[in-house]
Design a protein around this motif. Structure first.
Motif, PDB file in Angstrom:
ATOM      1  N   LEU A   1      42.614  13.538  60.296  1.00 31.94           N
ATOM      2  CA  LEU A   1      41.879  12.375  59.787  1.00 31.94           C
ATOM      3  C   LEU A   1      40.458  12.773  59.381  1.00 31.94           C
ATOM      4  CD1 LEU A   1      42.014   9.382  59.108  1.00 31.94           C
ATOM      5  CD2 LEU A   1      41.050   8.890  61.363  1.00 31.94           C
ATOM      6  N   VAL A   2      39.826  13.608  60.198  1.00 28.77           N
ATOM      7  CA  VAL A   2      38.479  14.095  59.846  1.00 28.77           C
ATOM      8  C   VAL A   2      38.535  14.780  58.472  1.00 28.77           C
ATOM      9  CG1 VAL A   2      36.679  15.760  60.472  1.00 28.77           C
ATOM     10  CG2 VAL A   2      37.716  14.305  62.247  1.00 28.77           C
ATOM     11  N   GLU A   3      39.567  15.568  58.236  1.00 32.98           N
ATOM     12  CA  GLU A   3      39.684  16.280  56.959  1.00 32.98           C
ATOM     13  C   GLU A   3      39.959  15.313  55.795  1.00 32.98           C
ATOM     14  OE1 GLU A   3      41.160  20.512  58.883  1.00 32.98           O
ATOM     15  OE2 GLU A   3      42.603  19.325  57.733  1.00 32.98           O
ATOM     16  N   ALA A   4      40.752  14.283  56.071  1.00 36.30           N
ATOM     17  CA  ALA A   4      41.031  13.298  55.014  1.00 36.30           C
ATOM     18  C   ALA A   4      39.746  12.576  54.618  1.00 36.30           C
ATOM     19  CB  ALA A   4      42.084  12.301  55.491  1.00 36.30           C
ATOM     20  N   ILE A   5      38.914  12.257  55.611  1.00 35.51           N
ATOM     21  CA  ILE A   5      37.638  11.583  55.317  1.00 35.51           C
ATOM     22  C   ILE A   5      36.726  12.529  54.541  1.00 35.51           C
ATOM     23  CG2 ILE A   5      35.536  10.620  56.355  1.00 35.51           C
ATOM     24  CD1 ILE A   5      37.354   9.583  58.672  1.00 35.51           C
ATOM     25  N   GLU A   6      36.674  13.786  54.997  1.00 38.84           N
ATOM     26  CA  GLU A   6      35.814  14.778  54.333  1.00 38.84           C
ATOM     27  C   GLU A   6      36.249  14.986  52.868  1.00 38.84           C
ATOM     28  OE1 GLU A   6      33.064  15.957  55.335  1.00 38.84           O
ATOM     29  OE2 GLU A   6      32.722  17.624  53.962  1.00 38.84           O
ATOM     30  N   ALA A   7      37.542  14.880  52.630  1.00 39.16           N
ATOM     31  CA  ALA A   7      38.048  15.092  51.269  1.00 39.16           C
ATOM     32  C   ALA A   7      37.557  14.012  50.301  1.00 39.16           C
ATOM     33  CB  ALA A   7      39.579  15.127  51.279  1.00 39.16           C
ATOM     34  N   VAL A   8      37.399  12.781  50.813  1.00 42.50           N
ATOM     35  CA  VAL A   8      36.986  11.700  49.903  1.00 42.50           C
ATOM     36  C   VAL A   8      35.483  11.420  49.956  1.00 42.50           C
ATOM     37  CG1 VAL A   8      39.246  10.576  49.945  1.00 42.50           C
ATOM     38  CG2 VAL A   8      37.490   9.851  51.583  1.00 42.50           C
ATOM     39  N   ALA A   9      34.849  11.809  51.070  1.00 40.46           N
ATOM     40  CA  ALA A   9      33.416  11.532  51.242  1.00 40.46           C
ATOM     41  C   ALA A   9      32.738  12.770  51.824  1.00 40.46           C
ATOM     42  CB  ALA A   9      33.227  10.315  52.156  1.00 40.46           C
ATOM     43  N   PRO A  10      32.632  13.831  51.016  1.00 42.85           N
ATOM     44  CA  PRO A  10      32.125  15.104  51.537  1.00 42.85           C
ATOM     45  C   PRO A  10      30.731  14.953  52.158  1.00 42.85           C
ATOM     46  CG  PRO A  10      32.910  15.334  49.269  1.00 42.85           C
ATOM     47  CD  PRO A  10      32.944  13.879  49.591  1.00 42.85           C
ATOM     48  N   GLY A  11      30.608  15.457  53.393  1.00 42.64           N
ATOM     49  CA  GLY A  11      29.305  15.479  54.055  1.00 42.64           C
ATOM     50  C   GLY A  11      28.878  14.169  54.681  1.00 42.64           C
ATOM     51  N   ARG A  12      29.611  13.082  54.441  1.00 42.45           N
ATOM     52  CA  ARG A  12      29.181  11.759  54.914  1.00 42.45           C
ATOM     53  C   ARG A  12      29.498  11.532  56.393  1.00 42.45           C
ATOM     54  NH1 ARG A  12      25.375  10.254  51.502  1.00 42.45           N
ATOM     55  NH2 ARG A  12      26.131   9.350  49.561  1.00 42.45           N
ATOM     56  N   GLY A  13      30.559  12.138  56.908  1.00 43.50           N
ATOM     57  CA  GLY A  13      30.974  11.814  58.265  1.00 43.50           C
ATOM     58  C   GLY A  13      31.490  10.382  58.335  1.00 43.50           C
ATOM     59  N   PHE A  14      31.398   9.781  59.519  1.00 41.74           N
ATOM     60  CA  PHE A  14      31.938   8.417  59.661  1.00 41.74           C
ATOM     61  C   PHE A  14      31.387   7.750  60.917  1.00 41.74           C
ATOM     62  CE2 PHE A  14      34.741  11.478  61.611  1.00 41.74           C
ATOM     63  CZ  PHE A  14      35.185  10.904  62.789  1.00 41.74           C
ATOM     64  N   LEU A  15      31.437   6.419  60.911  1.00 42.70           N
ATOM     65  CA  LEU A  15      31.123   5.624  62.099  1.00 42.70           C
ATOM     66  C   LEU A  15      32.440   5.312  62.797  1.00 42.70           C
ATOM     67  CD1 LEU A  15      28.716   3.041  60.399  1.00 42.70           C
ATOM     68  CD2 LEU A  15      28.042   5.008  61.823  1.00 42.70           C
ATOM     69  N   HIS A  16      32.403   5.247  64.127  1.00 48.03           N
ATOM     70  CA  HIS A  16      33.626   4.953  64.878  1.00 48.03           C
ATOM     71  C   HIS A  16      33.253   4.108  66.094  1.00 48.03           C
ATOM     72  CE1 HIS A  16      37.545   5.346  66.586  1.00 48.03           C
ATOM     73  NE2 HIS A  16      37.244   6.268  67.479  1.00 48.03           N
ATOM     74  N   TYR A  17      33.924   2.966  66.269  1.00 47.11           N
ATOM     75  CA  TYR A  17      33.649   2.158  67.460  1.00 47.11           C
ATOM     76  C   TYR A  17      34.777   2.349  68.466  1.00 47.11           C
ATOM     77  CZ  TYR A  17      36.215  -1.133  64.509  1.00 47.11           C
ATOM     78  OH  TYR A  17      37.130  -1.708  63.658  1.00 47.11           O
ATOM     79  N   THR A  18      34.418   2.252  69.732  1.00 45.73           N
ATOM     80  CA  THR A  18      35.323   2.691  70.792  1.00 45.73           C
ATOM     81  C   THR A  18      34.948   2.022  72.111  1.00 45.73           C
ATOM     82  OG1 THR A  18      36.001   4.645  72.059  1.00 45.73           O
ATOM     83  CG2 THR A  18      33.776   4.684  71.187  1.00 45.73           C
ATOM     84  N   TYR A  19      35.907   1.980  73.016  1.00 49.72           N
ATOM     85  CA  TYR A  19      35.623   1.461  74.375  1.00 49.72           C
ATOM     86  C   TYR A  19      35.296   2.608  75.328  1.00 49.72           C
ATOM     87  CZ  TYR A  19      38.273  -2.017  71.916  1.00 49.72           C
ATOM     88  OH  TYR A  19      38.730  -2.851  70.938  1.00 49.72           O
ATOM     89  N   CYS A  20      35.366   3.836  74.847  1.00 51.01           N
ATOM     90  CA  CYS A  20      35.093   4.988  75.715  1.00 51.01           C
ATOM     91  C   CYS A  20      33.607   5.021  76.079  1.00 51.01           C
ATOM     92  CB  CYS A  20      35.424   6.291  74.993  1.00 51.01           C
ATOM     93  SG  CYS A  20      37.145   6.432  74.555  1.00 51.01           S
ATOM     94  N   ILE A  21      33.354   5.510  77.278  1.00 45.32           N
ATOM     95  CA  ILE A  21      31.952   5.654  77.699  1.00 45.32           C
ATOM     96  C   ILE A  21      31.380   6.940  77.115  1.00 45.32           C
ATOM     97  CG2 ILE A  21      30.462   6.004  79.723  1.00 45.32           C
ATOM     98  CD1 ILE A  21      32.500   4.146  81.204  1.00 45.32           C
ATOM     99  N   THR A  22      32.209   7.985  77.097  1.00 46.68           N
ATOM    100  CA  THR A  22      31.782   9.252  76.478  1.00 46.68           C
ATOM    101  C   THR A  22      32.418   9.339  75.083  1.00 46.68           C
ATOM    102  OG1 THR A  22      33.653  10.338  77.509  1.00 46.68           O
ATOM    103  CG2 THR A  22      31.557  10.429  78.703  1.00 46.68           C
ATOM    104  N   SER A  23      32.111  10.423  74.370  1.00 50.50           N
ATOM    105  CA  SER A  23      32.624  10.541  72.998  1.00 50.50           C
ATOM    106  C   SER A  23      34.156  10.482  72.975  1.00 50.50           C
ATOM    107  CB  SER A  23      32.168  11.871  72.379  1.00 50.50           C
ATOM    108  OG  SER A  23      32.800  12.041  71.118  1.00 50.50           O
ATOM    109  N   PRO A  24      34.735   9.638  72.125  1.00 51.98           N
ATOM    110  CA  PRO A  24      36.198   9.569  72.031  1.00 51.98           C
ATOM    111  C   PRO A  24      36.796  10.771  71.295  1.00 51.98           C
ATOM    112  CG  PRO A  24      35.182   8.100  70.440  1.00 51.98           C
ATOM    113  CD  PRO A  24      34.059   8.658  71.265  1.00 51.98           C
ATOM    114  N   LEU A  25      35.946  11.570  70.666  1.00 50.83           N
ATOM    115  CA  LEU A  25      36.414  12.754  69.941  1.00 50.83           C
ATOM    116  C   LEU A  25      35.736  14.002  70.501  1.00 50.83           C
ATOM    117  CD1 LEU A  25      36.225  11.441  66.254  1.00 50.83           C
ATOM    118  CD2 LEU A  25      38.302  11.942  67.555  1.00 50.83           C
ATOM    119  N   PRO A  26      36.451  15.140  70.544  1.00 56.00           N
ATOM    120  CA  PRO A  26      35.809  16.398  70.933  1.00 56.00           C
ATOM    121  C   PRO A  26      35.028  16.926  69.727  1.00 56.00           C
ATOM    122  CG  PRO A  26      38.118  16.784  70.451  1.00 56.00           C
ATOM    123  CD  PRO A  26      37.875  15.312  70.197  1.00 56.00           C
ATOM    124  N   ALA A  27      33.821  16.388  69.541  1.00 57.49           N
ATOM    125  CA  ALA A  27      33.113  16.533  68.269  1.00 57.49           C
ATOM    126  C   ALA A  27      33.001  17.994  67.827  1.00 57.49           C
ATOM    127  CB  ALA A  27      31.739  15.873  68.374  1.00 57.49           C
TER     128      ALA A  27
END
Ligand code: SAM
Length: 204
Positions: free
Chosen positions: A149-175
């Protein structure tokens, strides 16, 4: 492989339901597929306002929302001053895509799989994306799926990254392992459950 986008004719017409109706559809979908939904009820207006503020603070350009559900975050972004013409929202469940179309005129609604983002978006959108907002639950997915998914986002919006909302207390992704920097930029207790907004960006 399934088609990237469900054809409009496969989506039944849907009148815009009330807030209670949207919550009922959401709950029904959660019963059917709890992992795909990730939440029993739609996000709260308080969480939506935090996402909208982060989008407003970001670059100009199109806003792509992944996993729009019944539109709780879409609504907050519109109320927060993001013009409908800037918004393209993607939702995999046809019933919900139909509700989004009926409820938010002027917003581009695509029914399909966010992992197929490059195929879903037209060339005219691909080149002019300011912000991607991801509401799809990512924390429990295998690393390869997160990376795709990170790669799919990068393919359409190079360098932009993304916002993500979550119920996790720590990062939901191993950044770092995904080649991203990650920062928690907002939190609200006024959501069920309390939620955070994270900003991820490709490491330089
Ligand atoms: C946590 S809910 C968020 C819904 C809404 N944005 C909100 O905040 O109330 C996650 C949404 O992502 C959608 N979703 C899950 N997997 C998806 C995929 N592969 N592509 C597009 N949407 C997906 C689900 O159907 C669900 O509507």
């Amino acid at each position: 492989m399934p088609p990237a986008r469900v054809h409009d004719a496969e989506i039944s017409d849907h009148a815009a339901p009330s807030a209670a109706g949207r919550t009922w559809v959401f709950f029904r979908r959660w019963l059917a597929n709890p992992l795909e939904m990730g939440s029993i009820v739609p996000s709260s207006p308080a969480l939506g306002r935090r996402v909208a503020a982060a989008v407003r603070a970001g670059p100009a350009g199109a806003v792509i929302e992944l996993g729009a559900g019944t539109g709780a975050i879409t609504r907050a972004m519109l109320e927060g001053g993001i013009a409908p013409a800037r918004l393209t929202v993607i939702e995999i469940v046809p019933e919900m895509a139909s509700i989004l179309r009926a409820t938010y005129p002027g917003v581009t609604v695509l029914c399909g799989d966010a992992w197929q983002l490059p195929a879903l978006l037209g060339a005219e959108t691909r080149g002019r994306i300011g912000t991607v907002v991801c509401g799809i639950p990512l924390v429990l997915l295998p690393r390869a799926r997160q990376r795709a998914l990170v790669e799919a986002i990068e393919a359409v919006a190079p360098g932009r990254g993304f916002l993500h909302y979550t119920y996790c207390i720590t990062s939901p992704l191993p950044a770092r392992r995904l080649g991203l920097s990650g920062a928690r930029i907002a939190w609200t207790p006024a959501n069920f459950p309390p939620a955070s907004v994270w900003r991820y960006a490709p490491l330089a």
